[in-house]
Design a protein around this motif. Structure first.
Motif, PDB file in Angstrom:
ATOM      1  N   ALA A   1      -5.383   3.215   0.708  1.00 33.89           N
ATOM      2  CA  ALA A   1      -4.919   4.494  -0.032  1.00 33.89           C
ATOM      3  C   ALA A   1      -3.704   5.053   0.263  1.00 33.89           C
ATOM      4  O   ALA A   1      -2.708   5.251  -0.480  1.00 33.89           O
ATOM      5  CB  ALA A   1      -6.068   5.180  -0.671  1.00 33.89           C
ATOM      6  N   ALA A   2      -3.548   5.528   1.516  1.00 33.06           N
ATOM      7  CA  ALA A   2      -2.619   6.295   2.226  1.00 33.06           C
ATOM      8  C   ALA A   2      -1.309   5.525   2.042  1.00 33.06           C
ATOM      9  O   ALA A   2      -0.229   6.164   1.830  1.00 33.06           O
ATOM     10  CB  ALA A   2      -2.951   6.730   3.589  1.00 33.06           C
ATOM     11  N   VAL A   3      -1.392   4.200   2.485  1.00 30.68           N
ATOM     12  CA  VAL A   3      -0.152   3.282   2.521  1.00 30.68           C
ATOM     13  C   VAL A   3       0.360   3.226   0.844  1.00 30.68           C
ATOM     14  O   VAL A   3       1.364   3.394   0.727  1.00 30.68           O
ATOM     15  CB  VAL A   3      -0.462   2.018   3.121  1.00 30.68           C
ATOM     16  CG1 VAL A   3       0.581   1.108   2.987  1.00 30.68           C
ATOM     17  CG2 VAL A   3      -0.894   1.822   4.447  1.00 30.68           C
ATOM     18  N   GLU A   4      -0.658   3.232   0.131  1.00 29.85           N
ATOM     19  CA  GLU A   4      -0.102   3.003  -1.335  1.00 29.85           C
ATOM     20  C   GLU A   4       0.688   4.292  -1.860  1.00 29.85           C
ATOM     21  O   GLU A   4       1.633   4.372  -2.296  1.00 29.85           O
ATOM     22  CB  GLU A   4      -1.142   2.729  -2.507  1.00 29.85           C
ATOM     23  CG  GLU A   4      -1.705   1.384  -2.183  1.00 29.85           C
ATOM     24  CD  GLU A   4      -0.627   0.312  -2.309  1.00 29.85           C
ATOM     25  OE1 GLU A   4       0.246   0.331  -3.272  1.00 29.85           O
ATOM     26  OE2 GLU A   4      -0.477  -0.692  -1.661  1.00 29.85           O
ATOM     27  N   GLU A   5       0.369   5.368  -1.090  1.00 30.76           N
ATOM     28  CA  GLU A   5       0.696   6.706  -1.495  1.00 30.76           C
ATOM     29  C   GLU A   5       2.192   6.652  -0.773  1.00 30.76           C
ATOM     30  O   GLU A   5       3.172   7.122  -1.621  1.00 30.76           O
ATOM     31  CB  GLU A   5       0.264   7.825  -0.960  1.00 30.76           C
ATOM     32  CG  GLU A   5      -1.106   8.063  -1.819  1.00 30.76           C
ATOM     33  CD  GLU A   5      -1.796   9.296  -1.352  1.00 30.76           C
ATOM     34  OE1 GLU A   5      -1.413  10.307  -1.325  1.00 30.76           O
ATOM     35  OE2 GLU A   5      -3.120   9.124  -1.356  1.00 30.76           O
ATOM     36  N   LEU A   6       2.375   6.327   0.314  1.00 28.32           N
ATOM     37  CA  LEU A   6       3.677   6.095   0.848  1.00 28.32           C
ATOM     38  C   LEU A   6       4.521   5.292   0.217  1.00 28.32           C
ATOM     39  O   LEU A   6       5.784   5.704  -0.145  1.00 28.32           O
ATOM     40  CB  LEU A   6       3.467   5.525   2.313  1.00 28.32           C
ATOM     41  CG  LEU A   6       2.854   6.321   3.650  1.00 28.32           C
ATOM     42  CD1 LEU A   6       2.785   5.540   4.909  1.00 28.32           C
ATOM     43  CD2 LEU A   6       3.616   7.592   3.805  1.00 28.32           C
ATOM     44  N   LYS A   7       4.006   4.067  -0.286  1.00 29.00           N
ATOM     45  CA  LYS A   7       5.105   3.094  -1.120  1.00 29.00           C
ATOM     46  C   LYS A   7       5.346   3.907  -2.390  1.00 29.00           C
ATOM     47  O   LYS A   7       6.368   3.926  -2.891  1.00 29.00           O
ATOM     48  CB  LYS A   7       4.186   1.873  -1.437  1.00 29.00           C
ATOM     49  CG  LYS A   7       3.886   1.055  -0.292  1.00 29.00           C
ATOM     50  CD  LYS A   7       3.112  -0.006  -0.788  1.00 29.00           C
ATOM     51  CE  LYS A   7       2.972  -1.203   0.430  1.00 29.00           C
ATOM     52  NZ  LYS A   7       1.762  -2.351  -0.407  1.00 29.00           N
ATOM     53  N   ALA A   8       4.611   4.660  -2.828  1.00 28.00           N
ATOM     54  CA  ALA A   8       4.796   5.222  -4.284  1.00 28.00           C
ATOM     55  C   ALA A   8       5.923   6.624  -4.213  1.00 28.00           C
ATOM     56  O   ALA A   8       6.687   6.867  -4.982  1.00 28.00           O
ATOM     57  CB  ALA A   8       3.472   5.793  -4.890  1.00 28.00           C
ATOM     58  N   ALA A   9       5.772   7.077  -2.816  1.00 24.32           N
ATOM     59  CA  ALA A   9       6.906   8.019  -2.542  1.00 24.32           C
ATOM     60  C   ALA A   9       8.233   7.434  -2.114  1.00 24.32           C
ATOM     61  O   ALA A   9       8.910   8.206  -1.759  1.00 24.32           O
ATOM     62  CB  ALA A   9       6.337   8.955  -1.367  1.00 24.32           C
ATOM     63  N   GLY A  10       8.178   6.285  -1.890  1.00 18.87           N
ATOM     64  CA  GLY A  10       9.466   5.505  -1.573  1.00 18.87           C
ATOM     65  C   GLY A  10       9.598   5.523  -0.124  1.00 18.87           C
ATOM     66  O   GLY A  10      10.846   5.334   0.350  1.00 18.87           O
ATOM     67  N   ILE A  11       8.665   5.655   0.579  1.00 19.25           N
ATOM     68  CA  ILE A  11       8.737   5.626   2.221  1.00 19.25           C
ATOM     69  C   ILE A  11       8.896   4.373   2.549  1.00 19.25           C
ATOM     70  O   ILE A  11       8.081   3.526   2.369  1.00 19.25           O
ATOM     71  CB  ILE A  11       7.519   6.434   2.758  1.00 19.25           C
ATOM     72  CG1 ILE A  11       7.461   7.929   2.252  1.00 19.25           C
ATOM     73  CG2 ILE A  11       7.739   6.583   4.245  1.00 19.25           C
ATOM     74  CD1 ILE A  11       8.571   8.835   2.612  1.00 19.25           C
ATOM     75  N   GLU A  12       9.785   4.144   3.733  1.00 17.54           N
ATOM     76  CA  GLU A  12      10.103   2.770   4.189  1.00 17.54           C
ATOM     77  C   GLU A  12       8.960   2.447   5.167  1.00 17.54           C
ATOM     78  O   GLU A  12       8.661   3.091   6.034  1.00 17.54           O
ATOM     79  CB  GLU A  12      11.480   2.516   4.904  1.00 17.54           C
ATOM     80  CG  GLU A  12      11.573   1.494   5.707  1.00 17.54           C
ATOM     81  CD  GLU A  12      12.803   1.425   6.670  1.00 17.54           C
ATOM     82  OE1 GLU A  12      13.235   0.541   7.292  1.00 17.54           O
ATOM     83  OE2 GLU A  12      13.336   2.577   6.587  1.00 17.54           O
ATOM     84  N   LEU A  13       8.341   1.285   4.810  1.00 14.57           N
ATOM     85  CA  LEU A  13       7.203   0.904   5.746  1.00 14.57           C
ATOM     86  C   LEU A  13       7.906  -0.017   7.173  1.00 14.57           C
ATOM     87  O   LEU A  13       8.939  -0.738   6.601  1.00 14.57           O
ATOM     88  CB  LEU A  13       6.139   0.198   5.206  1.00 14.57           C
ATOM     89  CG  LEU A  13       5.488   0.592   4.001  1.00 14.57           C
ATOM     90  CD1 LEU A  13       4.342  -0.359   3.328  1.00 14.57           C
ATOM     91  CD2 LEU A  13       4.663   1.879   4.326  1.00 14.57           C
TER      92      LEU A  13
END
Length: 112
Positions: free
Chosen positions: A77-89
């Motif tokens: 869920a936290a990774v999905e929040e990063l993605k939604a915030a436009g954070i580069e994985l």
């Protein structure tokens, strides 16, 4: 996202032997694993601090200094929040971690 604490710290450095000696001899952290160019020390709460030599494979994306890992309750869920915030994985996810580039340009990690 619920961050529960600092979950991990890793440093890739050309001063790997000196840093490993500091963690073990000065800070008194127990060494729990070692192989050429890689050391794992254990903190009292059971979390790990790792040291990587510059040529240790698989950590080439650690280019910005120490990498702090933020412990989270629900990694997916936290990774999905990063993605939604436009954070580069950054890099491939592991079974218990995902690296990302913060807005300051530094590399960080989410971990369980």
């Amino acid at each position: 996202m619920e961050v529960t604490g600092l979950g991990w710290l890793g440093t890739r450095t050309p001063h790997d032997v000196a840093l490993a000696d500091f963690y073990g001899k000065v800070l008194g952290l127990p060494l729990v694993f070692q192989e050429p160019g890689f050391w794992v020390f254990r903190l009292p709460d059971g979390r790990d601090v790792e040291v990587f030599a510059p040529d240790y494979p698989g950590k080439e994306h650690f280019t910005t200094g120490p990498v702090a890992g933020f412990a989270v309750r629900d990694l997916a869920a936290a990774v999905e929040e990063l993605k939604a915030a436009g954070i580069e994985l950054v890099g491939e996810p592991g079974p218990t971690w995902q690296h990302f580039r913060g807005p300051d340009g530094n590399i960080y990690e989410l971990c369980t």
